[in-house]
Motif scaffolding. Sequence first.
Motif, PDB file in Angstrom:
ATOM      1  N   THR A   1      39.174  39.822  33.252  1.00  0.00           N
ATOM      2  CA  THR A   1      38.690  38.674  34.022  1.00  0.00           C
ATOM      3  C   THR A   1      39.858  38.133  34.842  1.00  0.00           C
ATOM      4  O   THR A   1      41.015  38.427  34.558  1.00  0.00           O
ATOM      5  CB  THR A   1      38.177  37.543  33.102  1.00  0.00           C
ATOM      6  OG1 THR A   1      39.227  37.191  32.194  1.00  0.00           O
ATOM      7  CG2 THR A   1      36.946  37.956  32.322  1.00  0.00           C
ATOM      8  N   GLY A   2      39.543  37.328  35.875  1.00  0.00           N
ATOM      9  CA  GLY A   2      40.597  36.707  36.675  1.00  0.00           C
ATOM     10  C   GLY A   2      40.347  36.929  38.161  1.00  0.00           C
ATOM     11  O   GLY A   2      39.312  37.485  38.552  1.00  0.00           O
ATOM     12  N   PRO A   3      41.301  36.482  39.008  1.00  0.00           N
ATOM     13  CA  PRO A   3      41.138  36.640  40.457  1.00  0.00           C
ATOM     14  C   PRO A   3      40.863  38.101  40.837  1.00  0.00           C
ATOM     15  O   PRO A   3      41.441  39.009  40.250  1.00  0.00           O
ATOM     16  CB  PRO A   3      42.484  36.180  41.015  1.00  0.00           C
ATOM     17  CG  PRO A   3      43.008  35.231  40.000  1.00  0.00           C
ATOM     18  CD  PRO A   3      42.526  35.758  38.679  1.00  0.00           C
ATOM     19  N   GLY A   4      39.953  38.294  41.777  1.00  0.00           N
ATOM     20  CA  GLY A   4      39.608  39.638  42.211  1.00  0.00           C
ATOM     21  C   GLY A   4      38.404  40.205  41.481  1.00  0.00           C
ATOM     22  O   GLY A   4      37.874  41.244  41.838  1.00  0.00           O
ATOM     23  N   ILE A   5      37.978  39.500  40.416  1.00  0.00           N
ATOM     24  CA  ILE A   5      36.860  39.978  39.600  1.00  0.00           C
ATOM     25  C   ILE A   5      35.753  38.922  39.658  1.00  0.00           C
ATOM     26  O   ILE A   5      35.992  37.755  39.336  1.00  0.00           O
ATOM     27  CB  ILE A   5      37.302  40.197  38.132  1.00  0.00           C
ATOM     28  CG1 ILE A   5      38.493  41.163  38.096  1.00  0.00           C
ATOM     29  CG2 ILE A   5      36.149  40.715  37.283  1.00  0.00           C
ATOM     30  CD1 ILE A   5      39.270  41.136  36.800  1.00  0.00           C
TER      31      ILE A   5
END
Lengths: 208, 388, 288
Positions: free
Chosen positions: A151-155
Motif C-alpha cells: 500500500t502507499g503512493p502509486g497504489i
Amino acid sequence: MSLVAAPQTPLERFNGQTFRVLLDCLARPGKIGQLPSPPFTSVPSPADTTPSNVTAIAACMSLLDQTVSFVHAVDKSWLPATHPLSRWIMVRSNARLVTPAMADFALLHDFASIALLPQLPEGTLLYPEHSCTVFLCVPAIVAGGKTLRLTGPGIATVVTVGLPDAASNDLAGLMARRGLFPLGVDLFLIDRQGFCLGLPRTTEISLC
Amino acid sequence: MGYVAVRGGSEAVARAEELVDCLRLLGGSTPLQLPQIRDQLRHAVSRAMHEGALYAPLLAALAVKQAEGDSIEAAFLLRAYRTTLPRVMASLPVSGRDMRCLRRISASFKDIPGGQILGPTTDYLIRLLQPALMHEDVRSVIAATERYQALIAAGGQQEGEIGRFPKVIDYMRQEQMIVDLPLEPPAEDPYDITREPLIFPCPRSARLQALAQADTGSLMSLAYSSVRGYGDAHPTLIELRYGYIAVQVAHPLTGEPVVIGEIEATEAEVASKAHSVTNTNEPPRFNVGYGFAFGQSELKVMSMAILDSVLTQARAGSLAGESGPAAQEEFVLLHTDGIEASGFVAHFKLPHYVTFAADLSVLGRARDHHAQRQTRLNQLVDQAIKEQ
Amino acid sequence: MTELTDQLYHFALLDEDAQREIRRKLLKAVAIPGHLVPFASRDMPIARGWGTGGLQITLSLITPEDTLKVIDQGDDESVNAVNLRRLITRTTGVATTTDTTAATIIQTRHRIPEEPMRADQILVLQVPMADPLRWVEPNIERATIMHSEADYGKMWVYMYESIVRAGDLRIASQYPVIVNRRYMMDTTPIPRWDVPKLHMAETLYLFGAGREKRIYAVPPYTAVEPLQFEDYPFRTEYRPGQRCARCGAENTFLTSHFVADAHGGRWETTCSDVSYCTKRCAATETTA
C-alpha cells in the motif's frame, strides 16, 4: 523541419527504454514492468554458484557514470574492486566503487544479500535524496501473486505480488528499515526474465 | 488580436526570426566581419566570453554579431553552445604568477617588485569623443602599426622572460599582513556549478565560478553597494594584472604537463579594510578577495574580488559595518547571473492569461468581500443613527 | 557531409551524462513525493524562465516511440509551445499530436488538460518558482531546513492573514498543497481549477524548474491536499452558470479574449484547453 540529432546507439536506446520502465515501476509499486534485453554479452559472474543477472546489472549501469558511486554484493558479502565483475562495471560506467555507507547505488546479485540493506545510506532530513538506490536480483516475480501486500503512493488501494522461492529471512530483510519516510532506500527487484518491481521508500510492505 | 488566440503560431515564430535577420542588414552598410569584431570590439567579445563562460574569441565575435551587440544575448548564445560540448578533461591549475603581463598595477604600495606597469588603459583618458575615428581607413591601420613599433622602441625591450612579475600578494602573505589561503578541505576537483546543483552553503570554488560567469553590471552594482556603505567600505587593491596565461593539461599517458594554448585574462586581489578576526589564536590580518575573468575585464574582476572578500568575511562573522544584500552569499550568487535573470525577467512577455484569469477570479472575490463589509458598515451606521 | 552537419547534436539534445543525472533525480523525486530535488540544470538553447526545467525532463524521458503534445496556457499553438515543440522534434524526430488522449508525454505550462489523463501518460509541468515557502522565506538555506522539519507555520500565518485582509485565500495560481501528508509543494502557476486533478490521479506528474534547478514529482494515487481552513475551504474559480462561448462546456477553465467583428468587437470567454474545445465543437458538428 530537418532532424539535427544523431540516432541513438543501441546502449543509449536500452538506457532510455530502461529508464521509462524503472520510472513507471517506481511510480506504481506492484506493477510488474518488463525491462528490454541489454546490449551486453559475456558479463562476468558475481560468484561461481551465482550466474549474473545481466538485465539487472545493465539496468543499474544505465544510471551510473563518473559522478556517482556503487557497491555490489553476493552471498551477503560486498565484492572488492579487484573482482572481475567490479572491474567490468567500472570500466564501462566510470563509476567509483566505495564503501557501502557512501554508495549511491547497490547491486545485490542474490536475494540473500538483502541482509546488507541496513548498511546503505538512507539520506538525511535535509537531503533525503542522498540515499541509496538498490537493484536486487530475485529468482522470479509474479504479478498479483500472494507473497507481498503493498500500500502507499502509486497504489490505488492495495496490490499484491508473488515472490516464489523467497526464503522468510529474505522477506524479513526486504521489510527491514521501512517506515522512516522521508528517509529510506528505494528498491528495484529484477528477476531472471527481466521483470521489474519498484519499491520506493513510501511503500508499506506486509506479508499476504 | 492576441498572440496566442491567433492560429498558426509556428509560422509567426519563424517569420519573427526572419524579420530580425533582415533588419540587421536593411540599413545597407557593409556586413561586419568576425575579425573586425574580435579586434575592434575587444571588450564586447571579452564580456561575451566571461559571462558566456567559454574562451573562444572568434565564436564570441560571432555571438556579438548575431546578438547585434547585446551583451547578455551574446553571452547566452555562447553558453547554449558550451553546454553541448563534451568535457574532455580539466586543465591543470593555472596561476596568475605565470601571466605574461601587459599591465599590472598595485594601489597598496607605491613601489612594488618589478614596478608598476600602466600598459593599455583608458583609466586616465579625458572622455572626449574622438572625431578622427569617424574617418578611419586602411592608412590608419598602417599608421597604428608604426606607432606601436615606436611605443615598443621607446619602452625598451627587456631581456629574458618578458612581462613576468612577482605577485604583490605573495609578499604580503609572507609578511603575514593577510590571511593564509582558506582552510577548506582540498576537494579532488573544484566544484562545477554547471554539472552539480549550487546548494548553500557552497564551497568557495563554487562561489568563484558563479561570480566569474555573472553579469558584469550586476556584480558592479552589488560591489558598489558594499563599498558605499552596506558592507566592507573601501577595500584596497593589492594588485590588478592583465595579460596572457598558458593553459596546460596533464598528458593522458605520461601525466606530463602539456601547453594547449594561451588565454587573455585579467586578475585582481583586494584586501579588506577591516582586519580579520577569523582565527583568535593568531594576530589579526587583512582578508583577501579574488577576481578573474577572460579578456581585459577590469571592472568585472574588481567587482568580483570585492564581493568575494565581503562574502568570506560575512561567513566568518568578521564583517565590519552595516551588512546589506552584498554580504548574503545566496542573494549575490542567485541574482547576478545575467542569463538566468534576463530569461526570467523576459519571460513575463510570455502569455500569462491563465494565471491572470485566476488572479481576476481572486480579485472578484476580494471585491465582493469588500463590498459586503462596506454594506455591513453602512447598515451599522444607519442603525446607530436611527437609535440616536 | 550534409548528414554530418545536419546531425550535430545528441539524441534529445542533452548528452548522455546530463540525461542520466536528470533520470537519477527523477527517480528520487518519485520516491519522495513533493520534495524538491536539486539538479544541475544545464544551459539550454532557450531562455531561463521559458520552460527549461520541463524541457530537460522531457528530453531525458523521451524515446523515439513517444507521441508528444506541448501546450502553453492550454493551447498547442501558443508561441512558446510551438517553439519548445520545434526544439524537441528537431532533436528527437518524435511524432507530435494536439489530442490529449493520443499523447504519451505532455509538456505543459500553466494548465493540466481538461480530459482525464491515463496511467500510460506522463504530464511534465514547467515550473517558475519551485519552493512554496518563497513567499514567506526567500532564503533557500533556511527554507530547506523548514521543509526538513515540516515547519510550515509561517505559511499558515500567511494564508490566515490573506483571509483577514481579502476575505479569501489570496493565492490565485501556484496554490500550495501538502503532498502525501508530508511536504508542502508549489503547484506551479496552474489555476486552482487544476489543483484537484493532482489528488489521487492516474497519471504521473513531473515538475521541472530550470532556473531554480529543482525537480519534484507527484506519483499516481498520492494524496495532494490544498492548504485550507475549516471555515474557509479551498475553492476553484468555478462560477455557477459559466459557459464556454465556443463549445458550450459548462465545466472547464475559461479565459476571456477579444473577438473583432463588424460592430467593433466583443469580449468572449472560452475554454483555455483549446484542443478539448475544438474536439467538442467537431463532435457537435458531426451529430448536427
